[in-house]
Design a protein around this motif. Structure first.
Motif, PDB file in Angstrom:
ATOM      1  N   ASP A  25       0.801  -1.084   0.375  1.00  0.00           N
ATOM      2  CA  ASP A  25      -0.241  -0.232  -0.256  1.00  0.00           C
ATOM      3  C   ASP A  25       0.861   1.099   0.150  1.00  0.00           C
ATOM      4  N   ASN A  26       1.920   1.247   1.231  1.00  0.00           N
ATOM      5  CA  ASN A  26       2.901   2.277   0.207  1.00  0.00           C
ATOM      6  C   ASN A  26       3.685   2.311  -0.919  1.00  0.00           C
ATOM      7  N   LYS A  28       2.779   1.287  -4.007  1.00  0.00           N
ATOM      8  CA  LYS A  28       2.467   1.344  -5.227  1.00  0.00           C
ATOM      9  C   LYS A  28       1.896   2.883  -4.279  1.00  0.00           C
ATOM     10  N   LYS A  29       2.316   4.199  -3.866  1.00  0.00           N
ATOM     11  CA  LYS A  29       2.466   5.118  -3.923  1.00  0.00           C
ATOM     12  C   LYS A  29       3.088   6.222  -4.032  1.00  0.00           C
ATOM     13  N   ILE A  30       4.180   5.866  -4.319  1.00  0.00           N
ATOM     14  CA  ILE A  30       5.599   6.181  -4.718  1.00  0.00           C
ATOM     15  C   ILE A  30       5.554   5.901  -5.986  1.00  0.00           C
ATOM     16  N   LYS A  31       6.179   7.367  -6.385  1.00  0.00           N
ATOM     17  CA  LYS A  31       5.851   8.178  -7.557  1.00  0.00           C
ATOM     18  C   LYS A  31       6.826   7.002  -8.974  1.00  0.00           C
ATOM     19  N   CYS A  83       9.916  11.206   1.497  1.00  0.00           N
ATOM     20  CA  CYS A  83       8.950  10.958   0.404  1.00  0.00           C
ATOM     21  C   CYS A  83       7.766  10.166   2.245  1.00  0.00           C
ATOM     22  N   ARG A  84       6.781  10.927   2.392  1.00  0.00           N
ATOM     23  CA  ARG A  84       5.904  10.117   3.534  1.00  0.00           C
ATOM     24  C   ARG A  84       5.663   9.104   2.962  1.00  0.00           C
ATOM     25  N   GLU A  85       5.238   8.535   1.982  1.00  0.00           N
ATOM     26  CA  GLU A  85       5.225   6.846   2.313  1.00  0.00           C
ATOM     27  C   GLU A  85       6.370   6.287   2.672  1.00  0.00           C
TER      28      GLU A  85
END
Length: 95
Positions: A25-26, A28-31, A83-85
């Motif tokens: 879940d984390n 997948k949010k990293i671009k 980054c936050r993730e």
């Protein structure tokens, strides 16, 4: 087995995240992630899973199926602020 990967260093890669990763879940949010290496692996031990591949199919992260082991090939610290993730992954890893 280690292999030489031409044109990989000094570039950014989009991530292809495995649904088997406990951090999916984390992740997948990293671009995208950076690369400062021209090496990769194409085989892993059966007690590991491939967590992430680059969009070119290069293994970028692995984790152990049973133990709290996670390894990534990108350098989060070289981008400046985390980054936050990625911070969430680190917190979850040590929780």
């Amino acid at each position: 087995d280690f292999k030489n990967v031409q044109g990989h260093a000094g570039t950014e890669h989009k991530l292809v995240v495995s649904d088997r990763s406990r951090f999916k879940d984390n992740l997948k949010k990293i671009k995208s992630v950076n690369s400062y290496h021209n090496y990769g692996i194409d085989n892993i031990l059966r007690n590991l899973i491939i967590s992430v591949k680059s969009d070119a199919g290069i293994i970028e992260a692995i984790e152990h199926k049973k133990y709290n082991i996670f390894g990534q090939m990108w350098h989060s610290e070289r981008k400046g602020l985390f980054c936050r993730e990625e911070l969430k992954i680190i917190k979850r890893f040590f929780a």
